[in-house]
Design a protein around this motif. Structure first.
Motif, PDB file in Angstrom:
ATOM      1  N   ALA A 148       0.835  -1.205   0.000  1.00  0.00           N
ATOM      2  CA  ALA A 148       0.000   0.000   0.000  1.00  0.00           C
ATOM      3  C   ALA A 148       0.868   1.252   0.000  1.00  0.00           C
ATOM      4  CB  ALA A 148      -0.929  -0.011   1.207  1.00  0.00           C
ATOM      5  N   GLU A 149       2.000   1.211   0.710  1.00  0.00           N
ATOM      6  CA  GLU A 149       2.918   2.352   0.725  1.00  0.00           C
ATOM      7  C   GLU A 149       3.440   2.660  -0.675  1.00  0.00           C
ATOM      8  OE1 GLU A 149       5.926   1.116   3.419  1.00  0.00           O
ATOM      9  OE2 GLU A 149       4.621   1.233   5.199  1.00  0.00           O
ATOM     10  N   ARG A 150       3.395   1.699  -1.558  1.00  0.00           N
ATOM     11  CA  ARG A 150       3.875   1.870  -2.938  1.00  0.00           C
ATOM     12  C   ARG A 150       2.720   1.933  -3.934  1.00  0.00           C
ATOM     13  NH1 ARG A 150       7.004  -0.245   0.467  1.00  0.00           N
ATOM     14  NH2 ARG A 150       9.276  -0.084   0.361  1.00  0.00           N
ATOM     15  N   SER A 151       1.507   2.112  -3.407  1.00  0.00           N
ATOM     16  CA  SER A 151       0.284   2.211  -4.226  1.00  0.00           C
ATOM     17  C   SER A 151       0.118   0.982  -5.120  1.00  0.00           C
ATOM     18  CB  SER A 151       0.314   3.488  -5.084  1.00  0.00           C
ATOM     19  OG  SER A 151       0.395   4.636  -4.263  1.00  0.00           O
ATOM     20  N   LEU A 152       0.426  -0.185  -4.571  1.00  0.00           N
ATOM     21  CA  LEU A 152       0.323  -1.436  -5.296  1.00  0.00           C
ATOM     22  C   LEU A 152      -0.581  -2.407  -4.551  1.00  0.00           C
ATOM     23  CD1 LEU A 152       4.102  -2.016  -6.170  1.00  0.00           C
ATOM     24  CD2 LEU A 152       2.300  -1.354  -7.780  1.00  0.00           C
ATOM     25  N   PRO A 153      -1.281  -3.276  -5.280  1.00  0.00           N
ATOM     26  CA  PRO A 153      -2.038  -4.339  -4.604  1.00  0.00           C
ATOM     27  C   PRO A 153      -1.061  -5.362  -4.034  1.00  0.00           C
ATOM     28  CG  PRO A 153      -2.089  -4.662  -6.979  1.00  0.00           C
ATOM     29  CD  PRO A 153      -1.425  -3.325  -6.743  1.00  0.00           C
ATOM     30  N   ALA A 154      -1.451  -6.012  -2.955  1.00  0.00           N
ATOM     31  CA  ALA A 154      -0.584  -7.003  -2.318  1.00  0.00           C
ATOM     32  C   ALA A 154      -0.840  -8.378  -2.932  1.00  0.00           C
ATOM     33  CB  ALA A 154      -0.844  -7.042  -0.818  1.00  0.00           C
ATOM     34  N   TYR A 155       0.247  -9.000  -3.404  1.00  0.00           N
ATOM     35  CA  TYR A 155       0.177 -10.350  -3.958  1.00  0.00           C
ATOM     36  C   TYR A 155       1.180 -11.244  -3.233  1.00  0.00           C
ATOM     37  CZ  TYR A 155      -2.471  -8.890  -8.143  1.00  0.00           C
ATOM     38  OH  TYR A 155      -3.424  -8.421  -8.996  1.00  0.00           O
ATOM     39  N   VAL A 156       0.810 -12.507  -3.074  1.00  0.00           N
ATOM     40  CA  VAL A 156       1.728 -13.531  -2.591  1.00  0.00           C
ATOM     41  C   VAL A 156       1.794 -14.625  -3.646  1.00  0.00           C
ATOM     42  CG1 VAL A 156       2.176 -15.310  -0.849  1.00  0.00           C
ATOM     43  CG2 VAL A 156       1.302 -13.072  -0.154  1.00  0.00           C
ATOM     44  N   GLN A 157       2.999 -15.003  -4.047  1.00  0.00           N
ATOM     45  CA  GLN A 157       3.189 -16.080  -5.015  1.00  0.00           C
ATOM     46  C   GLN A 157       3.449 -17.378  -4.251  1.00  0.00           C
ATOM     47  OE1 GLN A 157       6.006 -15.433  -8.348  1.00  0.00           O
ATOM     48  NE2 GLN A 157       6.853 -17.444  -7.860  1.00  0.00           N
ATOM     49  N   ALA A 158       2.572 -18.353  -4.406  1.00  0.00           N
ATOM     50  CA  ALA A 158       2.723 -19.627  -3.706  1.00  0.00           C
ATOM     51  C   ALA A 158       2.542 -20.774  -4.684  1.00  0.00           C
ATOM     52  CB  ALA A 158       1.716 -19.733  -2.563  1.00  0.00           C
ATOM     53  N   ALA A 159       3.222 -21.886  -4.410  1.00  0.00           N
ATOM     54  CA  ALA A 159       3.274 -22.997  -5.355  1.00  0.00           C
ATOM     55  C   ALA A 159       2.459 -24.193  -4.894  1.00  0.00           C
ATOM     56  CB  ALA A 159       4.723 -23.425  -5.575  1.00  0.00           C
ATOM     57  N   THR A 160       2.056 -25.011  -5.862  1.00  0.00           N
ATOM     58  CA  THR A 160       1.453 -26.309  -5.592  1.00  0.00           C
ATOM     59  C   THR A 160       2.189 -27.356  -6.421  1.00  0.00           C
ATOM     60  OG1 THR A 160      -0.216 -25.921  -7.321  1.00  0.00           O
ATOM     61  CG2 THR A 160      -0.843 -25.435  -5.057  1.00  0.00           C
ATOM     62  N   GLY A 161       2.099 -28.592  -5.978  1.00  0.00           N
ATOM     63  CA  GLY A 161       2.805 -29.660  -6.663  1.00  0.00           C
ATOM     64  C   GLY A 161       4.289 -29.624  -6.415  1.00  0.00           C
ATOM     65  N   ALA A 162       4.693 -28.913  -5.347  1.00  0.00           N
ATOM     66  CA  ALA A 162       6.125 -28.733  -5.096  1.00  0.00           C
ATOM     67  C   ALA A 162       6.510 -29.126  -3.685  1.00  0.00           C
ATOM     68  CB  ALA A 162       6.517 -27.276  -5.349  1.00  0.00           C
ATOM     69  N   ALA A 163       5.881 -28.532  -2.712  1.00  0.00           N
ATOM     70  CA  ALA A 163       6.253 -28.773  -1.313  1.00  0.00           C
ATOM     71  C   ALA A 163       5.043 -28.551  -0.430  1.00  0.00           C
ATOM     72  CB  ALA A 163       7.385 -27.832  -0.891  1.00  0.00           C
ATOM     73  N   GLY A 164       4.927 -29.377   0.612  1.00  0.00           N
ATOM     74  CA  GLY A 164       3.777 -29.300   1.486  1.00  0.00           C
ATOM     75  C   GLY A 164       3.594 -27.944   2.132  1.00  0.00           C
ATOM     76  N   THR A 165       4.685 -27.301   2.526  1.00  0.00           N
ATOM     77  CA  THR A 165       4.557 -26.009   3.195  1.00  0.00           C
ATOM     78  C   THR A 165       3.982 -24.957   2.263  1.00  0.00           C
ATOM     79  OG1 THR A 165       6.869 -25.519   2.639  1.00  0.00           O
ATOM     80  CG2 THR A 165       6.430 -26.465   4.804  1.00  0.00           C
ATOM     81  N   GLN A 166       4.341 -25.002   0.974  1.00  0.00           N
ATOM     82  CA  GLN A 166       3.779 -24.066   0.016  1.00  0.00           C
ATOM     83  C   GLN A 166       2.286 -24.304  -0.163  1.00  0.00           C
ATOM     84  OE1 GLN A 166       5.260 -21.737  -2.590  1.00  0.00           O
ATOM     85  NE2 GLN A 166       6.842 -21.450  -1.060  1.00  0.00           N
ATOM     86  N   GLU A 167       1.881 -25.554  -0.265  1.00  0.00           N
ATOM     87  CA  GLU A 167       0.470 -25.868  -0.444  1.00  0.00           C
ATOM     88  C   GLU A 167      -0.332 -25.480   0.795  1.00  0.00           C
ATOM     89  OE1 GLU A 167       1.390 -29.839  -1.573  1.00  0.00           O
ATOM     90  OE2 GLU A 167       0.827 -29.495  -3.655  1.00  0.00           O
ATOM     91  N   MET A 168       0.273 -25.630   1.955  1.00  0.00           N
ATOM     92  CA  MET A 168      -0.403 -25.188   3.173  1.00  0.00           C
ATOM     93  C   MET A 168      -0.574 -23.678   3.172  1.00  0.00           C
ATOM     94  SD  MET A 168       1.355 -27.702   6.016  1.00  0.00           S
ATOM     95  CE  MET A 168       0.386 -27.033   7.375  1.00  0.00           C
ATOM     96  N   LEU A 169       0.408 -22.954   2.632  1.00  0.00           N
ATOM     97  CA  LEU A 169       0.281 -21.505   2.548  1.00  0.00           C
ATOM     98  C   LEU A 169      -0.877 -21.132   1.627  1.00  0.00           C
ATOM     99  CD1 LEU A 169       1.207 -18.636   3.119  1.00  0.00           C
ATOM    100  CD2 LEU A 169       2.927 -18.891   1.302  1.00  0.00           C
ATOM    101  N   CYS A 170      -1.023 -21.838   0.494  1.00  0.00           N
ATOM    102  CA  CYS A 170      -2.152 -21.584  -0.407  1.00  0.00           C
ATOM    103  C   CYS A 170      -3.468 -21.720   0.351  1.00  0.00           C
ATOM    104  CB  CYS A 170      -2.131 -22.565  -1.586  1.00  0.00           C
ATOM    105  SG  CYS A 170      -0.784 -22.340  -2.762  1.00  0.00           S
ATOM    106  N   ALA A 171      -3.585 -22.775   1.124  1.00  0.00           N
ATOM    107  CA  ALA A 171      -4.817 -23.016   1.872  1.00  0.00           C
ATOM    108  C   ALA A 171      -5.063 -21.928   2.907  1.00  0.00           C
ATOM    109  CB  ALA A 171      -4.753 -24.386   2.542  1.00  0.00           C
ATOM    110  N   GLU A 172      -3.996 -21.503   3.590  1.00  0.00           N
ATOM    111  CA  GLU A 172      -4.155 -20.471   4.609  1.00  0.00           C
ATOM    112  C   GLU A 172      -4.543 -19.133   3.985  1.00  0.00           C
ATOM    113  OE1 GLU A 172      -4.275 -20.801   7.791  1.00  0.00           O
ATOM    114  OE2 GLU A 172      -3.807 -22.944   7.740  1.00  0.00           O
TER     115      GLU A 172
END
Length: 328
Positions: A148-172
Motif C-alpha cells: 500500500a505504501e507503494r500504491s500497489l495491490p498485495a500479492y503472494v506467489q505460492a506454489a502447488t505440486g512442489a512442497a507441502g509447506t507451500q500448499e499449506m500456505l495456499c490453503a491459509e
C-alpha cells in the motif's frame, strides 16, 4: 483406499498427519437419496474441530467433515511428471527468481517482498522461501501495508505440486479471503532439442542484450518502458531475440546449467507459422554456447496455444504457482 484383510475400509490418518499427502474417501447423500463416494488426493493442510482441509495439486482446497470419512491413508509424494532434467523445487525457485528481478525488495524472515512499480505480478509479489518469522496474520498485515505504501495491490506467489509447506500456505491464504488471480506452470526440458529445431520461419533472428522499442512494442504489457527495461535486463546473462520484421520476440536468461525462456510473443497476424519456435531455437543455441544444458519456462494455464507449443518442444510440468491477491 486402505482396505483390511477382512475387506473393510479404514481411516488411517489423524491430525498428526497435517502437512502430508493423503488419499481419502468420504460418503455423502446424493440427490437420489442414496450414498455417494468421493475420493480426494492432496496435502492435508489442516484438521480442526472435525473439519479437514485438503489442498489438491491444482491449488484448489477441499473441505470435508471428519464424520464423512470412510477411508484414508498417507500416500507417497506424487512422482515427478517431467521428461527434462531432474531439479528440486528449491533450485528452480532460486533460478526463476534471479531471472525476473524487482527494482526493490525487502526481507521478512524467509519471505522476500518485491516491487517494480507494477510491472508484472512476478516482480510485484511476495516470494515465500520459508516462514516469515512472525505469525502469519501479522506477516500478511505487514505485506499489505508494504505494498500500500507503494500504491500497489498485495500479492503472494505460492506454489502447488512442489512442497507441502507451500500448499499449506495456499490453503491459509484462501482461508483468509486471498484470491488466486493467475496461475502458471513451471516447465522443464532438455535444451539441446530446442536448439536443434529446424524452424520454418523466414527471416533472420537478431540477438541483443537490451530490448529496443520494437521489441517492447511486440511484447506489450508495458506502461513504463524504463521500468520494463530495468526489470527485463536484470539477470546473470540475458538475451533478447527479435525476428526480422518484428513479427516475434523472446527473452532468455542463462544461469549456470539453466536457460530460462520468457516473453515469447508473436504478431497475431503471423501465428501458427513457427515464429515462436524460431525465436526460441535461436536463443537456445546461444544458451548452449554459454554452457547451458537444461531449460525452463513459465506458462499461464489458460494459454492453450503456448501449452501445445511447449509440449511439442519437450517441456513437461514441474510444479505450478499462483498469485494470491489480498482481499479488497
Amino acid at each position: 483406499m486402505e482396505i483390511t484383510a477382512g475387506g473393510l475400509l479404514e481411516v488411517r490418518i489423524t491430525p498428526a498427519d497435517v502437512g502430508k499427502r493423503v488419499s481419502v474417501r468420504r460418503v455423502e447423500t446424493g440427490l437420489s437419496g442414496s450414498p455417494e463416494f468421493t475420493d480426494t488426493v492432496g496435502v492435508l493442510t489442516s484438521w480442526t474441530e472435525g473439519v479437514l482441509l485438503i489442498t489438491k495439486k491444482d491449488g484448489r482446497s477441499v473441505r470435508l467433515l471428519e464424520s464423512s470419512l470412510v477411508a484414508g491413508k498417507v500416500v507417497p509424494p506424487a512422482p515427478a511428471r517431467r521428461r527434462g532434467p531432474a531439479a528440486s523445487f528449491e533450485e528452480l525457485s532460486r533460478i526463476t527468481a534471479r531471472s525476473w528481478q524487482p527494482l526493490e525488495s525487502e526481507r521478512l524472515g524467509g519471505w522476500t517482498l518485491r516491487a517494480a512499480r507494477g510491472f508484472t505480478r512476478r516482480a510485484n509479489s511476495v516470494l515465500p522461501e520459508g516462514g516469515p518469522g512472525i505469525p502469519l496474520d501479522a506477516a500478511l498485515a505487514r505485506v499489505t501495508s508494504w505494498y500500500a505504501e507503494r500504491s500497489l495491490p498485495a500479492y503472494v506467489q505460492a506454489a502447488t505440486g512442489a512442497a507441502g509447506t507451500q500448499e499449506m500456505l495456499c490453503a491459509e491464504l484462501e482461508r483468509r479471503g486471498w484470491v488466486s488471480e493467475a496461475s502458471a506452470e513451471v516447465r522443464t526440458g532438455a535444451l539441446a532439442p530446442v536448439g536443434d529445431v529446424d524452424a520454418p520461419a523466414s527471416g533472420s533472428v537478431a540477438l541483443t542484450r537490451v530490448p529496443d522499442e520494437d521489441w517492447l512494442g511486440r511484447y506489450g504489457r508495458v506502461d513504463d518502458p524504463e521500468v520494463a527495461r530495468r526489470v527485463l535486463v536484470a539477470g546473470p546473462s540475458v538475451w533478447f531475440a527479435s525476428l526480422e520484421g518484428g513479427r516475434a520476440v523472446g527473452r532468455c536468461v542463462v544461469d549456470g546449467r539453466w536457460a530460462g525462456f520468457a516473453a515469447v510473443a508473436v504478431d497475431p497476424a503471423h501465428r501458427r507459422e513457427g515464429l515462436a519456435t524460431a525465436v526460441m531455437a535461436a536463443l537456445a543455441r546461444r544458451a548452449l554456447e554459454e554452457g547451458a544444458s537444461a531449460a525452463w519456462l513459465q506458462v499461464e494455464t489458460d494459454n492453450p496455444g503456448a501449452l501445445a507449443l511447449y509440449d511439442r518442444l519437450g517441456f513437461a510440468a514441474h510444479h505450478a504457482y499462483h498469485h494470491y491477491r489480498a482481499p479488497r
